[in-house]
Design a protein around this motif. Structure first.
Motif, PDB file in Angstrom:
ATOM      1  N   ASP A  57       0.845  -1.190   0.000  1.00  0.00           N
ATOM      2  CA  ASP A  57       0.000   0.000   0.000  1.00  0.00           C
ATOM      3  C   ASP A  57       0.882   1.242   0.000  1.00  0.00           C
ATOM      4  OD1 ASP A  57      -2.641  -1.268   0.238  1.00  0.00           O
ATOM      5  OD2 ASP A  57      -1.905  -1.925   2.189  1.00  0.00           O
ATOM      6  N   LEU A  58       0.509   2.197  -0.845  1.00  0.00           N
ATOM      7  CA  LEU A  58       1.201   3.479  -0.910  1.00  0.00           C
ATOM      8  C   LEU A  58       0.339   4.509  -0.188  1.00  0.00           C
ATOM      9  CD1 LEU A  58       3.663   5.000  -2.137  1.00  0.00           C
ATOM     10  CD2 LEU A  58       2.132   5.634  -4.033  1.00  0.00           C
ATOM     11  N   GLU A  59       0.898   5.109   0.871  1.00  0.00           N
ATOM     12  CA  GLU A  59       0.157   6.095   1.655  1.00  0.00           C
ATOM     13  C   GLU A  59       0.650   7.489   1.310  1.00  0.00           C
ATOM     14  OE1 GLU A  59      -1.294   5.909   6.095  1.00  0.00           O
ATOM     15  OE2 GLU A  59       0.726   6.760   6.031  1.00  0.00           O
ATOM     16  N   SER A 102     -10.767   5.596  -5.396  1.00  0.00           N
ATOM     17  CA  SER A 102     -11.691   4.461  -5.468  1.00  0.00           C
ATOM     18  C   SER A 102     -11.451   3.614  -6.704  1.00  0.00           C
ATOM     19  CB  SER A 102     -13.136   4.961  -5.449  1.00  0.00           C
ATOM     20  OG  SER A 102     -13.389   5.783  -6.571  1.00  0.00           O
ATOM     21  N   GLU A 103     -10.975   4.220  -7.798  1.00  0.00           N
ATOM     22  CA  GLU A 103     -10.697   3.452  -9.007  1.00  0.00           C
ATOM     23  C   GLU A 103      -9.643   2.384  -8.771  1.00  0.00           C
ATOM     24  OE1 GLU A 103      -9.636   6.273 -11.934  1.00  0.00           O
ATOM     25  OE2 GLU A 103     -11.708   6.871 -12.406  1.00  0.00           O
ATOM     26  N   LEU A 104      -8.738   2.626  -7.858  1.00  0.00           N
ATOM     27  CA  LEU A 104      -7.662   1.676  -7.556  1.00  0.00           C
ATOM     28  C   LEU A 104      -7.991   0.799  -6.351  1.00  0.00           C
ATOM     29  CD1 LEU A 104      -4.554   3.999  -8.110  1.00  0.00           C
ATOM     30  CD2 LEU A 104      -5.524   2.296  -9.671  1.00  0.00           C
ATOM     31  N   GLY A 105      -9.210   0.915  -5.807  1.00  0.00           N
ATOM     32  CA  GLY A 105      -9.590   0.094  -4.660  1.00  0.00           C
ATOM     33  C   GLY A 105      -9.053   0.601  -3.347  1.00  0.00           C
ATOM     34  N   GLY A 106      -8.656   1.863  -3.263  1.00  0.00           N
ATOM     35  CA  GLY A 106      -8.154   2.420  -2.014  1.00  0.00           C
ATOM     36  C   GLY A 106      -9.199   3.262  -1.320  1.00  0.00           C
ATOM     37  N   LEU A 146      -3.329   3.884  -1.469  1.00  0.00           N
ATOM     38  CA  LEU A 146      -3.463   3.273  -2.784  1.00  0.00           C
ATOM     39  C   LEU A 146      -2.815   1.895  -2.768  1.00  0.00           C
ATOM     40  CD1 LEU A 146      -2.450   6.365  -4.966  1.00  0.00           C
ATOM     41  CD2 LEU A 146      -4.748   5.661  -4.268  1.00  0.00           C
ATOM     42  N   PRO A 147      -3.573   0.811  -2.948  1.00  0.00           N
ATOM     43  CA  PRO A 147      -2.968  -0.526  -3.012  1.00  0.00           C
ATOM     44  C   PRO A 147      -2.294  -0.734  -4.362  1.00  0.00           C
ATOM     45  CG  PRO A 147      -5.335  -0.680  -3.322  1.00  0.00           C
ATOM     46  CD  PRO A 147      -5.043   0.767  -3.018  1.00  0.00           C
ATOM     47  N   PHE A 148      -1.224  -1.531  -4.374  1.00  0.00           N
ATOM     48  CA  PHE A 148      -0.525  -1.799  -5.630  1.00  0.00           C
ATOM     49  C   PHE A 148       0.058  -3.198  -5.580  1.00  0.00           C
ATOM     50  CE2 PHE A 148       2.649  -0.040  -2.786  1.00  0.00           C
ATOM     51  CZ  PHE A 148       3.748  -0.864  -2.976  1.00  0.00           C
TER      52      PHE A 148
END
Length: 704
Positions: free
Chosen positions: A639-641, A673-677, A695-697
């Motif tokens: 996850d990128l914070e 929200s597009e990236l599920g975060g 942002l999850p990756f």
């Protein structure tokens, strides 16, 4: 008002006391006369239809060591004891009663019923000055008994229309007592008319008690009703059975049998005052259900044994053409003894299921559940089966199962309708509460017994894995629906992006390229004729080319900032911050990021860059801040914070701590929200605003 109420209570007590004393004294006064009538007129000769036994002979009496005096004395003792039991119960209620009218009605009914149920008072007073008294006492007793049953246990008429039946009943009773020998006298009515008259009142009383029990009474009042109904039912059934023996031919030859039958009949009827005392006083009102259970069990068991034994004796006697054989009786007794235990267990199960369900056989309930689960069923059908089995096993009016999915509680299955109080039992599996079992009690304010709770606990343990499976299935269905919706949004976004690029190419770039071709053609025409004009056209052509190149770069930047490919995410953000420092904006921006960033997907890089630049633009435009911090960190390597914190004036009051608000905040929410975060924007206690996005990756082999 209080004095008037006390005066009414005193008058009522006085009437009840005087009526009871008069009736008891009248009864005692008729005992000697009744004894003499039996001894002199009824033992050896037919005297009255009210006589307790048919006439017999001295020889039959002598065979049992009896004389006319002792034979008559036995009936006097039995009937007097019966009456005194009713008087004793009435005196207890009179002394202990604290509820006023209901208790006094019970006293009048008990005294009158105990006095007039036997033949003593009628035969003893016949031809005397107070010959009319028995009918008056009986009339008062009937009125008070039916009124008591209509009002019991809370002292209110339920339903109200029963009053319009009871009042005519009382009027006819009073007219019958005041006008003997006339058409109003009930004794002059035909048997059918008199039967209909009393059956109508009995039917209304029964309906009133059933209606009250189901719709009005609480748990304590229902227990009181059960005690009264139990006493009346046992007395009524017992009286019918014992009355049949009085006309059985075998007892006509045996005078002692009538003593036993009379004693048994009065003993059965004497159950009424006992249960009435328990119901009226309510002191230690024991649960009557086990008593009813045992009564039904042993009553059915006794009847089954009698029928079985009688049938075997008759069958074997007819088979072997013998009567009164000891061998046949012995064989029948042996068969009954062998069948007694299994018959008792079978009857016990039937009675238990009739009253409260299948407490005694939880394994059968679990087997039934297992048989249903072995069939291919949808998740909703599985829960429906569980609710129906629990409802049937405990004989409940309503059972429902609710499950919480994605924070929303949903009634997954239900059986029946909730009529009374609904109780809630958590369904727990693996230490997690998965749902709630909603159970409606069988009656108002009813408390579940230990047997109920034990069987319910067994069913809850079995329902846990089922609910977990259903919940996982529903969760997967919700995820599949969300995934489909996400795919649709991605397709729509892609097509919108393509449409925007097409418009830019078609409306802006294509006309300019076409203009360039026209300028080149014009320049070719003026190269030899007018070189100066050619140079002018080439200058315009150079400006158009530069403008077109700039617009192409802008389009490319909108798709993906070029600095991301040239400097990476950290370098691009730092370059953006450096540009802001060169401007005249009075804002100190600090930037913190990991030295080594993981390989990020292109979508995450673009989203992170856009979120940070949008947040910085909001700080410059709206925050009026002096300092701003930009923080980037990697959490759990997946996850990128991102955090942008300023010391400005904070969010306006109409914007709640969320990612809703203006276009900039909406853009941040959509990109996250597009990236599920998820994202959060809110005020800081010390002042300022915090913009936070996660942002999850995927990285490494997961990107391939």
């Amino acid at each position: 008002m209080r004095k008037r109420k006390d005066l009414k209570l005193l008058l009522l007590q006085s009437f009840v006391f005087l009526f009871s004393v008069f009736t008891i004294v009248f009864f005692l006064n008729n005992i000697p006369q009744y004894f003499e009538i039996l001894r002199l007129e009824c033992v050896l000769d037919t005297c009255s239809s009210l006589a307790p036994a048919p006439p017999t002979t001295l020889e039959k009496l002598a065979a049992y060591h009896l004389t006319p005096e002792t034979y008559s004395l036995w009936f006097v003792i039995i009937e007097s004891t019966f009456a005194f039991l009713f008087y004793f119960a009435a005196s207890i209620i009179f002394l202990k009663n604290k509820r006023g009218g209901m208790g006094f009605l019970a006293v009048i009914a008990l005294v009158a019923y105990g006095t007039t149920f036997t033949s003593l008072i009628y035969m003893g007073s016949e031809g005397g000055v107070l010959e009319w008294a028995p009918e008056v006492i009986a009339g008062i007793g009937r009125i008070s008994l039916f009124l008591f049953l209509l009002l019991f246990p809370n002292g209110r008429l339920v339903p109200r229309w029963t009053l319009f039946v009871f009042v005519p009943f009382c009027v006819i009773q009073i007219l019958s007592l005041m006008m003997p020998g006339t058409k109003f006298d009930l004794l002059n009515w035909s048997n059918m008319a008199r039967l209909i008259y009393y059956l109508l009142m009995i039917a209304v009383t029964i309906f009133s008690q059933i209606f009250r029990y189901r719709k009005v009474s609480g748990s304590v009042e229902q227990q009181q009703t059960k005690w009264v109904v139990y006493g009346v039912a046992i007395s009524f059934i017992g009286s019918i059975i014992l009355s049949g023996f009085f006309v059985y031919p075998i007892y006509a030859e045996n005078p002692v049998s009538y003593i036993y039958l009379s004693a048994s009949l009065y003993a059965v009827v004497a159950i009424i005052p006992l249960t009435l005392v328990l119901a009226i006083l309510r002191h230690r009102l024991w649960d009557i259900d086990p008593l009813v259970n045992r009564t039904i069990l042993y009553g059915a068991l006794s009847l089954s044994i009698i029928l079985l034994y009688s049938g075997l004796v008759m069958y074997l006697s007819s088979l072997f053409k013998t009567e009164g054989s000891f061998i046949i009786s012995l064989i029948s007794t042996a068969v009954v003894a062998v069948l007694f235990s299994p018959l008792k267990e079978r009857l016990q199960r039937i009675v238990n299921r009739l009253m409260k369900g299948r407490h005694d056989d939880p394994y059968a309930v679990l087997k039934e559940l297992g048989d249903h689960l072995s069939k291919p069923l949808a998740p909703e059908e599985v829960l429906q089966v569980v609710s129906e089995i629990v409802k049937d096993a405990l004989r409940l009016p309503f059972v429902g199962i609710s499950i919480k999915v994605n924070g929303e509680e949903k009634m997954a299955a239900s059986s029946g309708a909730a009529v009374f109080d609904v109780h809630y039992f958590p369904i727990v599996h693996g230490g997690e509460e998965l749902g709630i079992l909603n159970v409606s009690s069988r009656s108002a304010e009813e408390v579940f017994t230990a047997e109920d709770l034990r069987l319910m606990d067994v069913m809850l343990r079995q329902a846990g894995p089922i609910v977990q499976t259903v919940k996982m299935t529903w969760g997967m269905q919700v995820l599949a629906t969300d995934l489909q919706a996400s795919r649709e949004r991605l397709v729509f976004a892609r097509e919108e992006e393509r449409l925007q690029i097409r418009r830019n190419l078609h409306d802006d770039l294509a006309p300019k390229l076409l203009s360039l071709s026209f300028n080149v053609a014009a320049a070719e025409q003026y190269v030899k004729k007018n070189p100066d004009k050619t140079l002018e056209l080439l200058g315009d052509l150079r400006n158009v080319i530069r403008t077109t190149v700039s617009e192409i770069r802008t389009m490319v930047h909108d798709l993906r900032p070029p600095t991301l490919d040239e400097f990476g995410l950290i370098g691009s953000i730092q370059a953006r911050i450096d540009e802001m420092k060169k401007s005249s904006v009075p804002l100190m921006v600090s930037f913190s990021a990991p030295v080594q960033m993981p390989l990020l997907p292109a979508a995450v890089e673009v989203a992170a860059y856009r979120i940070i630049t949008e947040a910085l633009v909001n700080v410059v435009k709206h925050a009026k801040a002096a300092q701003c911090s930009v923080l980037i960190s990697v959490i759990s390597e997946r996850d990128l914070e991102i955090e942008v914190i300023d010391d400005g004036i904070g969010l306006p009051n109409h914007i709640k701590p969320s990612c809703s608000g203006g276009l900039g905040l909406k853009s941040i929410r959509e990109r996250t929200s597009e990236l599920g975060g998820y994202c959060f924007i809110g005020k800081i206690n010390t002042g300022g605003t915090r913009v936070k996005a996660l942002l999850p990756f995927l990285q490494g082999e997961e990107l391939t």
